[in-house]
Design a protein around this motif. Structure first.
Motif, short mmCIF file in Angstrom:
data_model
loop_
_atom_site.label_atom_id
_atom_site.label_comp_id
_atom_site.label_asym_id
_atom_site.label_seq_id
_atom_site.Cartn_x
_atom_site.Cartn_y
_atom_site.Cartn_z
N ASP A 139 0.66 -1.08 0.03
CA ASP A 139 0.09 0.40 0.42
C ASP A 139 0.99 1.59 -0.14
O ASP A 139 0.61 1.67 1.58
N PRO A 140 1.46 1.56 -1.24
CA PRO A 140 2.51 2.63 -1.36
C PRO A 140 2.20 4.26 -0.93
O PRO A 140 1.41 4.47 -1.49
N ASP A 141 2.82 4.93 -0.74
CA ASP A 141 2.73 6.19 0.04
C ASP A 141 3.10 6.91 -0.93
O ASP A 141 3.86 6.82 -1.23
N PRO A 142 1.58 7.55 -1.78
CA PRO A 142 2.13 8.44 -2.94
C PRO A 142 3.47 9.29 -3.14
O PRO A 142 3.85 10.19 -3.66
N LEU A 143 3.41 10.10 -1.66
CA LEU A 143 4.08 11.15 -1.63
C LEU A 143 5.79 10.51 -1.48
O LEU A 143 6.35 11.76 -1.76
N GLU A 144 6.35 9.25 -1.51
CA GLU A 144 6.82 8.95 -1.33
C GLU A 144 7.01 7.72 -2.66
O GLU A 144 8.82 7.64 -2.75
N VAL A 145 6.85 6.68 -3.13
CA VAL A 145 6.28 5.66 -4.17
C VAL A 145 6.00 6.14 -5.16
O VAL A 145 4.54 6.34 -5.19
N GLU A 146 5.92 6.25 -6.62
CA GLU A 146 5.49 6.57 -8.03
C GLU A 146 4.99 5.04 -8.49
O GLU A 146 3.87 4.86 -8.46
N GLU A 147 5.46 4.33 -7.79
CA GLU A 147 5.27 3.21 -8.66
C GLU A 147 6.28 1.78 -7.94
O GLU A 147 7.08 2.02 -7.79
N THR A 148 6.01 0.62 -7.92
CA THR A 148 6.48 -0.55 -7.38
C THR A 148 6.41 -1.74 -8.40
O THR A 148 5.80 -1.22 -9.40
N ARG A 149 7.23 -2.29 -8.73
CA ARG A 149 7.49 -3.62 -9.44
C ARG A 149 8.35 -4.79 -8.92
O ARG A 149 9.26 -4.38 -8.43
N TRP A 150 8.13 -5.73 -8.57
CA TRP A 150 8.73 -6.91 -8.63
C TRP A 150 9.12 -7.10 -9.25
O TRP A 150 8.99 -7.51 -10.90
N VAL A 151 10.89 -7.74 -9.47
CA VAL A 151 11.76 -7.88 -11.06
C VAL A 151 12.49 -9.68 -10.77
O VAL A 151 12.34 -9.54 -9.04
N SER A 152 12.83 -9.99 -11.56
CA SER A 152 13.66 -10.67 -11.61
C SER A 152 15.42 -10.24 -11.03
O SER A 152 15.71 -9.55 -11.83
N TRP A 153 15.52 -11.00 -10.24
CA TRP A 153 17.19 -9.91 -9.67
C TRP A 153 18.21 -10.60 -11.23
O TRP A 153 18.93 -9.90 -11.54
N PRO A 154 18.18 -11.76 -11.55
CA PRO A 154 19.28 -12.07 -12.75
C PRO A 154 18.59 -10.95 -14.06
O PRO A 154 20.21 -10.42 -14.43
N GLU A 155 17.60 -10.76 -14.29
CA GLU A 155 17.25 -10.02 -15.61
C GLU A 155 17.74 -8.97 -15.08
O GLU A 155 18.21 -7.79 -16.02
N PHE A 156 17.41 -8.13 -14.47
CA PHE A 156 17.12 -7.04 -13.19
C PHE A 156 19.28 -6.17 -12.99
O PHE A 156 19.38 -5.42 -13.68
N SER A 157 19.37 -7.24 -12.39
CA SER A 157 20.80 -7.21 -12.02
C SER A 157 21.93 -6.63 -13.62
O SER A 157 23.07 -5.64 -13.76
N ALA A 158 21.69 -7.75 -14.57
CA ALA A 158 22.44 -7.74 -15.58
C ALA A 158 22.20 -6.59 -16.32
O ALA A 158 22.99 -5.53 -16.94
N GLY A 159 20.99 -5.82 -16.38
CA GLY A 159 20.28 -4.72 -17.67
C GLY A 159 20.81 -3.09 -16.58
O GLY A 159 21.39 -2.66 -17.08
N VAL A 160 21.02 -3.22 -14.70
CA VAL A 160 21.59 -2.37 -14.14
C VAL A 160 23.56 -2.86 -14.77
O VAL A 160 23.95 -1.57 -15.04
N LEU A 161 24.29 -3.96 -15.36
CA LEU A 161 25.28 -3.53 -15.10
C LEU A 161 25.67 -3.58 -15.98
O LEU A 161 27.01 -2.43 -16.63
N ASP A 162 24.55 -3.68 -17.17
CA ASP A 162 25.13 -3.32 -18.72
C ASP A 162 24.88 -2.01 -18.98
O ASP A 162 24.81 -1.76 -20.15
N GLY A 163 24.42 -0.96 -18.22
CA GLY A 163 23.35 0.21 -18.44
C GLY A 163 22.31 0.12 -19.30
O GLY A 163 21.94 1.62 -19.75
N SER A 164 21.37 -1.05 -19.35
CA SER A 164 20.28 -0.85 -20.44
C SER A 164 18.99 -0.37 -19.54
O SER A 164 17.87 -0.38 -19.44
N ILE A 165 19.43 -0.68 -18.19
CA ILE A 165 18.54 -0.50 -17.30
C ILE A 165 19.24 0.79 -15.88
O ILE A 165 19.59 0.27 -15.55
#
Length: 202
Positions: A135-161
């Motif tokens: 139940d996110p506070d809209p004054l703090e959080v605009e969006e939430t999402r659950w992600v696969s860590w391997p996909e997320f970390s790979a995207g962060v490390l290669d600059g695509s996220i």
């Protein structure tokens, strides 16, 4: 949702010892002093990690995708307790414990407008089950999402996220210790900076 009262942050010296406090609303400037904070990653039992997008009204890095929740402990507040308090306030999420995973994390980052973040910011994992509700506070959080860590970390490390500067560096350090968030080893509280150790906060 009830919001926490005005808060002071703990100011630190270069060795992580408390040297005073400052009103949280005034601490982030062009010359932000070093202060104590925390970051957390909420992890479901299936290994998915919760990401949040910071509200567009935030002073630092508004609208930017980042880790689950960040914050500052109040003076005298246990850091793990602060993590659980803040995820309750920001995300409406209730959890029973927070596990320290990066006790020494520290960073300094500068926004395009010159506003500085300058924190010793230990990183925690918060485990929840697959039915955890948000139940996110809209004054703090605009969006939430659950992600696969391997996909997320790979995207962060290669600059695509694109993520906040602290999240990017945390991902680099977390992927160096384990491929999956449920495998990140827990660290002892006595590895925290002096201002955050239990014996020094009470």
């Amino acid at each position: 949702m009830e919001r926490s009262p005005a808060q002071h942050v703990v100011l630190l010296d270069d060795e992580g010892r408390a040297v005073g406090t400052q009103d949280k609303t005034t601490v982030h400037t062009l010359s932000t002093p070093l202060h104590l904070a925390f970051s957390s990653y909420v992890v479901r039992s299936d290994g998915a990690v919760l990401l949040t997008r910071r509200a567009s009204t935030k002073t630092t890095w508004p609208g930017v995708l980042t880790n689950s929740c960040c914050g500052h402990p109040a003076p005298g507040e246990d850091l793990g307790d602060a993590v659980l308090r803040r995820i309750g306030e920001e995300l409406g999420l209730h959890a029973s414990s927070a596990e320290l995973v990066l006790p020494h994390f520290r960073y300094r980052a500068v926004m395009d407008n010159g506003i500085v973040e300058n924190e010793i910011c230990p990183v925690y994992r918060v485990r929840v089950d697959e039915h955890a509700s948000l139940d996110p506070d809209p004054l703090e959080v605009e969006e939430t999402r659950w992600v696969s860590w391997p996909e997320f970390s790979a995207g962060v490390l290669d600059g695509s996220i694109d993520v906040s500067p602290w999240c990017r560096t945390q991902v680099e350090q977390l992927t160096a210790v384990a491929d999956e968030p449920l495998a990140w080893p827990s660290a002892a509280d006595d590895l925290l900076p002096p201002a955050a150790r239990r014996a020094d906060t009470h």
